[in-house]
Motif scaffolding. Structure first.
Motif, PDB file in Angstrom:
ATOM      1  N   UNK A   1      -4.523   8.261   0.577  1.00 41.14           N
ATOM      2  CA  UNK A   1      -4.984   9.266  -0.380  1.00 41.14           C
ATOM      3  C   UNK A   1      -6.373   9.757   0.043  1.00 41.14           C
ATOM      4  N   UNK A   2      -6.602  11.060  -0.125  1.00 42.04           N
ATOM      5  CA  UNK A   2      -7.820  11.669   0.425  1.00 42.04           C
ATOM      6  C   UNK A   2      -9.105  11.025  -0.085  1.00 42.04           C
ATOM      7  N   UNK A   3      -9.126  10.586  -1.339  1.00 43.81           N
ATOM      8  CA  UNK A   3     -10.336   9.942  -1.872  1.00 43.81           C
ATOM      9  C   UNK A   3     -10.650   8.669  -1.106  1.00 43.81           C
ATOM     10  N   UNK A   4      -9.621   7.847  -0.864  1.00 37.47           N
ATOM     11  CA  UNK A   4      -9.838   6.598  -0.144  1.00 37.47           C
ATOM     12  C   UNK A   4     -10.150   6.861   1.324  1.00 37.47           C
ATOM     13  N   UNK A   5      -9.569   7.894   1.897  1.00 39.47           N
ATOM     14  CA  UNK A   5      -9.895   8.281   3.281  1.00 39.47           C
ATOM     15  C   UNK A   5     -11.403   8.579   3.387  1.00 39.47           C
ATOM     16  N   UNK A   6     -11.910   9.408   2.453  1.00 45.49           N
ATOM     17  CA  UNK A   6     -13.335   9.747   2.479  1.00 45.49           C
ATOM     18  C   UNK A   6     -14.205   8.515   2.238  1.00 45.49           C
ATOM     19  N   UNK A   7     -13.731   7.623   1.366  1.00 43.96           N
ATOM     20  CA  UNK A   7     -14.497   6.413   1.072  1.00 43.96           C
ATOM     21  C   UNK A   7     -14.609   5.521   2.310  1.00 43.96           C
ATOM     22  N   UNK A   8     -13.517   5.354   3.041  1.00 47.87           N
ATOM     23  CA  UNK A   8     -13.577   4.598   4.293  1.00 47.87           C
ATOM     24  C   UNK A   8     -14.641   5.193   5.220  1.00 47.87           C
TER      25      UNK A   8
END
Length: 375
Positions: free
Chosen positions: A142-149
């Motif tokens: 999910x894009x939010x978790x991608x950015x968080x990583x």
């Protein structure tokens, strides 16, 4: 032997590490030679790249075990070939979609805290001081978790910070905005409004969590409880709960997982009907651009998928939205109609519902525009 034959080749060997090489690094019988050959290839530029799949375990104790596991792994490599630790790069795999390889196993947790705590440990724990680098790839992330990583890696590994990024944003391991995310206690904690008698019933299916939804590293029975909603023409089936402890002005991510029971038992065209509603009540303002229905897999053909015995694969569907809270409590309603007044889906369809997630949404890290320190 093959690696040593290539030792004078100026091109380094970078090996992507799977479970076979995990065993390699934990077995000293002749494996030191392999590690040494990899690290010394390409004039000492070779890399050993183990896959790191982080899991949102149900408890803090299991989360800490995960962190220690990789410290022990690096120590095993260091014991065999001290220089090999510097040639090791942890490669994170962002798998967190129901129905695929899903590391987001416990829906009452915030996966961002699991990610952040692990990467922070790499930055502050001397056990990882000689780790050679970090990498990331994603399928179904999910894009939010991608950015968080990406921002967590930048925060610790690039900018050299050590303070917790989760604490900076107020994220906690167990957000606690709703209870009984998998309906393990039946209707307890939920307001249930069936359209007709028995159109909403508790449902249990063996290995639904571990096998069908592919939640990793959970005990037998975890995620096997759900509700079964049979769509009626008389009106929507609805289950609802007040989301509590919200901060006015903050945005929140909400999702649930559904599956057509007939499609699960015999995958076919009927499974393509994925109508379901995730509705936010008064005091919450949805972002229509972030209202998403994600079907997994994208290709229903088995394509050698041994998990399903090379048979057609049923659709596991994630329904998600993001809203901004205007109150401390906002009602969440899950329904098998598209809206309060529009059915849209097939009458009589039976949808399995569980895996409800409510967590603070990550907007973005302002420090990403900062400068990178130079030695």
């Amino acid at each position: 032997e093959t690696c040593w034959k290539l030792i004078d080749d100026p091109r380094p060997i970078s090996i992507f590490w799977n479970s076979c090489l995990y065993a390699l690094c934990q077995d000293p019988r002749g494996q030191a030679s392999m590690l040494s050959a990899l690290a010394n290839s390409g004039n000492g530029c070779g890399m050993i790249v183990p896959e790191v799949y982080l899991i949102s375990y149900p408890t803090e104790k299991e989360k800490r075990w995960q962190e220690q596991h990789y410290a022990d792994l690096l120590a095993s490599v260091r014991d065999q070939v001290p220089a090999a630790a510097e040639a090791m790069m942890f490669c994170f795999g962002g798998y967190n979609t129901s129905g695929g390889w899903n590391g987001y196993s416990a829906p009452d947790t915030d996966m961002k805290v699991v990610i952040d705590d692990f990467i922070r440990k790499l930055a502050v724990d001397p056990a990882f001081a000689d780790l050679g680098g970090l990498a990331f790839y994603a399928m179904g992330c999910y894009q939010e978790l991608f950015r968080w990583y990406m921002d967590a890696i930048r925060h610790y590994a690039v900018l050299g910070n050590t303070e917790s990024l989760s604490e900076r944003h107020g994220f906690v391991f167990k957000p606690g905005h709703i209870t009984d995310n998998d309906f393990g206690r039946g209707f307890e904690g939920w307001k249930v409004e069936p359209a007709e008698t028995n159109s909403i019933v508790p449902y249990v299916r063996k290995d639904y969590g571990r096998f069908v939804q592919a939640r990793k590293m959970v005990p037998s029975g975890f995620g096997d409880t759900a509700l079964l909603l049979t769509r009626s023409e008389k009106g929507p089936n609805k289950v609802s709960q007040m989301m509590k402890g919200l901060k006015p002005g903050r945005r929140y991510y909400v999702s649930c997982c559904t599956m057509d029971l007939d499609d699960l038992e015999k995958p076919g065209p009927g499974g393509e009907d994925v109508t379901f509603g995730v509705r936010i009540g008064a005091g919450g303002v949805e972002d229509p651009l972030l209202r998403i229905t994600h079907k997994n897999p994208h290709d229903r053909r088995a394509n050698g998928n041994s998990r399903w015995g090379n048979k057609p694969v049923p659709l596991c569907v994630t329904h998600s939205t993001v809203f901004r809270a205007e109150r401390e409590e906002v009602e969440l309603t899950l329904s098998d109609w598209a809206s309060e007044t529009e059915r849209r889906g097939r009458v009589g369809q039976r949808r399995i519902l569980n895996y409800v997630i409510v967590r603070p949404y990550y907007e973005g890290e302002s420090e990403a525009v900062g400068t990178v320190p130079v030695d």
